[in-house]
Design a protein around this motif. Structure first.
Motif, PDB file in Angstrom:
ATOM      1  N   LEU A  93     -33.578 -10.545  47.505  1.00  0.00           N
ATOM      2  CA  LEU A  93     -33.850 -11.273  48.734  1.00  0.00           C
ATOM      3  C   LEU A  93     -32.618 -11.225  49.628  1.00  0.00           C
ATOM      4  O   LEU A  93     -31.511 -11.494  49.179  1.00  0.00           O
ATOM      5  N   VAL A  94     -32.827 -10.864  50.880  1.00  0.00           N
ATOM      6  CA  VAL A  94     -31.752 -10.885  51.866  1.00  0.00           C
ATOM      7  C   VAL A  94     -32.006 -12.068  52.791  1.00  0.00           C
ATOM      8  O   VAL A  94     -33.044 -12.145  53.447  1.00  0.00           O
ATOM      9  N   VAL A  95     -31.060 -12.987  52.835  1.00  0.00           N
ATOM     10  CA  VAL A  95     -31.199 -14.224  53.608  1.00  0.00           C
ATOM     11  C   VAL A  95     -30.141 -14.250  54.697  1.00  0.00           C
ATOM     12  O   VAL A  95     -28.951 -14.041  54.425  1.00  0.00           O
ATOM     13  N   GLY A  96     -30.560 -14.511  55.915  1.00  0.00           N
ATOM     14  CA  GLY A  96     -29.643 -14.574  57.039  1.00  0.00           C
ATOM     15  C   GLY A  96     -29.342 -16.011  57.434  1.00  0.00           C
ATOM     16  O   GLY A  96     -30.185 -16.890  57.306  1.00  0.00           O
ATOM     17  N   MET A  97     -28.138 -16.237  57.911  1.00  0.00           N
ATOM     18  CA  MET A  97     -27.748 -17.546  58.398  1.00  0.00           C
ATOM     19  C   MET A  97     -26.788 -17.383  59.571  1.00  0.00           C
ATOM     20  O   MET A  97     -26.205 -16.327  59.772  1.00  0.00           O
ATOM     21  N   PHE A 107     -28.129 -23.867  51.289  1.00  0.00           N
ATOM     22  CA  PHE A 107     -27.395 -23.561  50.064  1.00  0.00           C
ATOM     23  C   PHE A 107     -28.031 -24.249  48.859  1.00  0.00           C
ATOM     24  O   PHE A 107     -28.089 -23.692  47.769  1.00  0.00           O
ATOM     25  N   ASP A 108     -28.489 -25.478  49.045  1.00  0.00           N
ATOM     26  CA  ASP A 108     -29.173 -26.198  47.964  1.00  0.00           C
ATOM     27  C   ASP A 108     -30.436 -25.449  47.533  1.00  0.00           C
ATOM     28  O   ASP A 108     -30.730 -25.330  46.336  1.00  0.00           O
ATOM     29  N   ALA A 109     -31.183 -24.957  48.520  1.00  0.00           N
ATOM     30  CA  ALA A 109     -32.414 -24.222  48.218  1.00  0.00           C
ATOM     31  C   ALA A 109     -32.107 -22.931  47.468  1.00  0.00           C
ATOM     32  O   ALA A 109     -32.795 -22.580  46.498  1.00  0.00           O
ATOM     33  N   LEU A 110     -31.074 -22.213  47.910  1.00  0.00           N
ATOM     34  CA  LEU A 110     -30.703 -20.969  47.239  1.00  0.00           C
ATOM     35  C   LEU A 110     -30.256 -21.226  45.802  1.00  0.00           C
ATOM     36  O   LEU A 110     -30.596 -20.473  44.884  1.00  0.00           O
ATOM     37  N   GLY A 119     -33.005 -13.553  37.794  1.00  0.00           N
ATOM     38  CA  GLY A 119     -33.134 -12.101  37.878  1.00  0.00           C
ATOM     39  C   GLY A 119     -33.276 -11.584  39.287  1.00  0.00           C
ATOM     40  O   GLY A 119     -33.186 -10.371  39.518  1.00  0.00           O
ATOM     41  N   VAL A 120     -33.523 -12.461  40.249  1.00  0.00           N
ATOM     42  CA  VAL A 120     -33.658 -12.044  41.648  1.00  0.00           C
ATOM     43  C   VAL A 120     -32.283 -12.077  42.301  1.00  0.00           C
ATOM     44  O   VAL A 120     -31.630 -13.116  42.358  1.00  0.00           O
ATOM     45  N   GLN A 121     -31.855 -10.932  42.811  1.00  0.00           N
ATOM     46  CA  GLN A 121     -30.560 -10.833  43.479  1.00  0.00           C
ATOM     47  C   GLN A 121     -30.665 -11.400  44.898  1.00  0.00           C
ATOM     48  O   GLN A 121     -31.569 -11.056  45.654  1.00  0.00           O
ATOM     49  N   ILE A 122     -29.733 -12.276  45.262  1.00  0.00           N
ATOM     50  CA  ILE A 122     -29.716 -12.880  46.598  1.00  0.00           C
ATOM     51  C   ILE A 122     -28.518 -12.346  47.369  1.00  0.00           C
ATOM     52  O   ILE A 122     -27.385 -12.399  46.892  1.00  0.00           O
ATOM     53  N   THR A 123     -28.779 -11.820  48.549  1.00  0.00           N
ATOM     54  CA  THR A 123     -27.718 -11.352  49.441  1.00  0.00           C
ATOM     55  C   THR A 123     -27.725 -12.226  50.686  1.00  0.00           C
ATOM     56  O   THR A 123     -28.770 -12.429  51.309  1.00  0.00           O
ATOM     57  N   VAL A 136     -34.888  -9.517  60.622  1.00  0.00           N
ATOM     58  CA  VAL A 136     -36.141  -9.907  59.970  1.00  0.00           C
ATOM     59  C   VAL A 136     -37.280  -9.002  60.438  1.00  0.00           C
ATOM     60  O   VAL A 136     -38.099  -8.549  59.640  1.00  0.00           O
ATOM     61  N   ARG A 137     -37.336  -8.735  61.739  1.00  0.00           N
ATOM     62  CA  ARG A 137     -38.399  -7.887  62.281  1.00  0.00           C
ATOM     63  C   ARG A 137     -38.351  -6.468  61.711  1.00  0.00           C
ATOM     64  O   ARG A 137     -39.385  -5.832  61.524  1.00  0.00           O
ATOM     65  N   SER A 138     -37.149  -5.971  61.447  1.00  0.00           N
ATOM     66  CA  SER A 138     -36.999  -4.614  60.922  1.00  0.00           C
ATOM     67  C   SER A 138     -36.982  -4.580  59.398  1.00  0.00           C
ATOM     68  O   SER A 138     -36.663  -3.545  58.802  1.00  0.00           O
ATOM     69  N   ASN A 139     -37.298  -5.717  58.780  1.00  0.00           N
ATOM     70  CA  ASN A 139     -37.363  -5.829  57.310  1.00  0.00           C
ATOM     71  C   ASN A 139     -36.013  -5.601  56.633  1.00  0.00           C
ATOM     72  O   ASN A 139     -35.958  -5.269  55.449  1.00  0.00           O
ATOM     73  N   GLN A 140     -34.930  -5.785  57.387  1.00  0.00           N
ATOM     74  CA  GLN A 140     -33.604  -5.714  56.774  1.00  0.00           C
ATOM     75  C   GLN A 140     -33.165  -7.062  56.227  1.00  0.00           C
ATOM     76  O   GLN A 140     -32.182  -7.151  55.498  1.00  0.00           O
ATOM     77  N   ALA A 141     -33.888  -8.109  56.601  1.00  0.00           N
ATOM     78  CA  ALA A 141     -33.677  -9.450  56.052  1.00  0.00           C
ATOM     79  C   ALA A 141     -35.039 -10.053  55.761  1.00  0.00           C
ATOM     80  O   ALA A 141     -36.008  -9.821  56.499  1.00  0.00           O
ATOM     81  N   ASP A 142     -35.127 -10.801  54.679  1.00  0.00           N
ATOM     82  CA  ASP A 142     -36.400 -11.420  54.302  1.00  0.00           C
ATOM     83  C   ASP A 142     -36.605 -12.771  54.980  1.00  0.00           C
ATOM     84  O   ASP A 142     -37.736 -13.138  55.313  1.00  0.00           O
TER      85      ASP A 142
END
Length: 318
Positions: A93-97, A107-110, A119-123, A136-142
């Motif tokens: 999962l790629v998360v933007g902030m 951060f609490d949610a992550l 097992g899910v990698q978070i970036t 997000v629109r280009s699917n580079q971030a989830d």
């Protein structure tokens, strides 16, 4: 029989033509004919009437079509169910902030998600709101937590966190400090200290000025809201912030409601529903809990207000 034969049979039934059906399922015409003949042999009945110019179903074919569709749908359901499990066992999962902002509920949610699904990698990536929307629109971030003007970006699903009006912030003793409210044209003679272009609060301010035919003198910009407040406290100009962010500096700044800016600045999580998977859906549920947001009766997501002060302060960073 196998699922592939059923898929070919359905394609011929729906296209009424072996050539078109073969193109649809990406196989040669002789190949699809051979597969359907093998299916007919296994079933002991002709399914397709080949005597006319179009391929039509026999009585046996009519009887087989419904169950064949159900079998393919059941197989797809099995695949989806397995994908749901695998998506939460391994994945990414790629998360933007927003840049230069500490987002405690996110951060609490992550952290909660990571504990349940290690097992899910978070970036985690940082950028301004406009850039995060494009990622997000280009699917580079989830998923991304952004600031927006009035409403979330078109074409993306969103979870609104909080909505706030803009204020101006000035040091004690400033000529505007005694005012109950100020209009946009009241601050035209002053240097403006603001967040940069591409942020939600700046978008609200710029649009309001354009609507009134004003060109503000944005003399200083800073990506961190605390820096904007600090510069204003030193007398370098009038700061444009959200109310909750300005109130965090009430010891050195006086903030005044800004009339003529009707659209609020909105803090929201955004994502693309077309590419969302099980891991993202699970993370979104964690975010709803962390931000104190729950679905409303009409199906829209609304904030319950429990984290409004903290989330509202974050608006100034968007």
């Amino acid at each position: 029989m196998d699922l592939r034969q059923l898929e070919y049979f359905i394609a011929v039934a729906e296209e009424a033509n072996f050539t078109r059906a073969a193109e649809r399922v990406h196989i040669s015409q002789p190949g699809i004919s051979a597969q359907i003949r093998q299916l007919e042999h296994e079933l002991g009945a002709a399914l397709i009437d080949r005597s006319g110019r179009t391929a039509t179903l026999t009585a046996a074919g009519e009887a087989a079509l419904g169950p064949a569709r159900m079998a393919l749908a059941a197989a797809e359901s099995v695949r989806r169910s397995v994908d749901e499990v695998n998506g939460l066992i391994r994945g990414r999962l790629v998360v933007g902030m927003i840049t230069a902002c500490t987002l405690t509920p996110l951060f609490d949610a992550l952290a909660a998600f990571h504990r349940s699904h290690p097992g899910v990698q978070i970036t985690l990536i940082e950028d301004n709101s406009d850039q995060l929307v494009e990622l997000v629109r280009s699917n580079q971030a989830d998923l991304a937590l952004i600031g927006a003007a009035d409403t979330a970006p078109e074409g993306l699903d969103s979870l609104p966190i909080v909505s706030e009006k803009l204020v101006v912030a000035v040091p004690k003793g400033h000529p505007l400090s005694g005012r109950r409210s100020v209009r946009l044209d009241d601050i035209g003679e002053y240097s403006i200290i603001s967040l940069p272009v591409g942020t939600g609060i700046r978008a609200v301010f710029d649009r309001a000025c354009a609507a009134h035919g004003l060109r503000p003198n944005v003399a200083l910009q800073a990506s961190a809201p605390a820096s904007v407040a600090d510069l204003a406290a030193r007398g370098l100009g009038v700061a444009v912030l959200s109310e909750s962010m300005a109130s965090a500096h009430r010891d050195k700044l006086h903030f005044i409601p800004l009339d003529g800016v009707d659209a609020p600045a909105v803090l929201a999580l955004v994502w693309s529903a077309t590419t969302s998977g099980p891991a993202l859906r699970e993370l979104l549920e964690r975010c709803r809990r962390a931000f104190g947001v729950a679905p409303a009766d009409d199906g829209e997501d609304t904030a319950d207000g429990s984290d409004t002060a903290e989330s509202g302060a974050l608006l100034a960073a968007t």
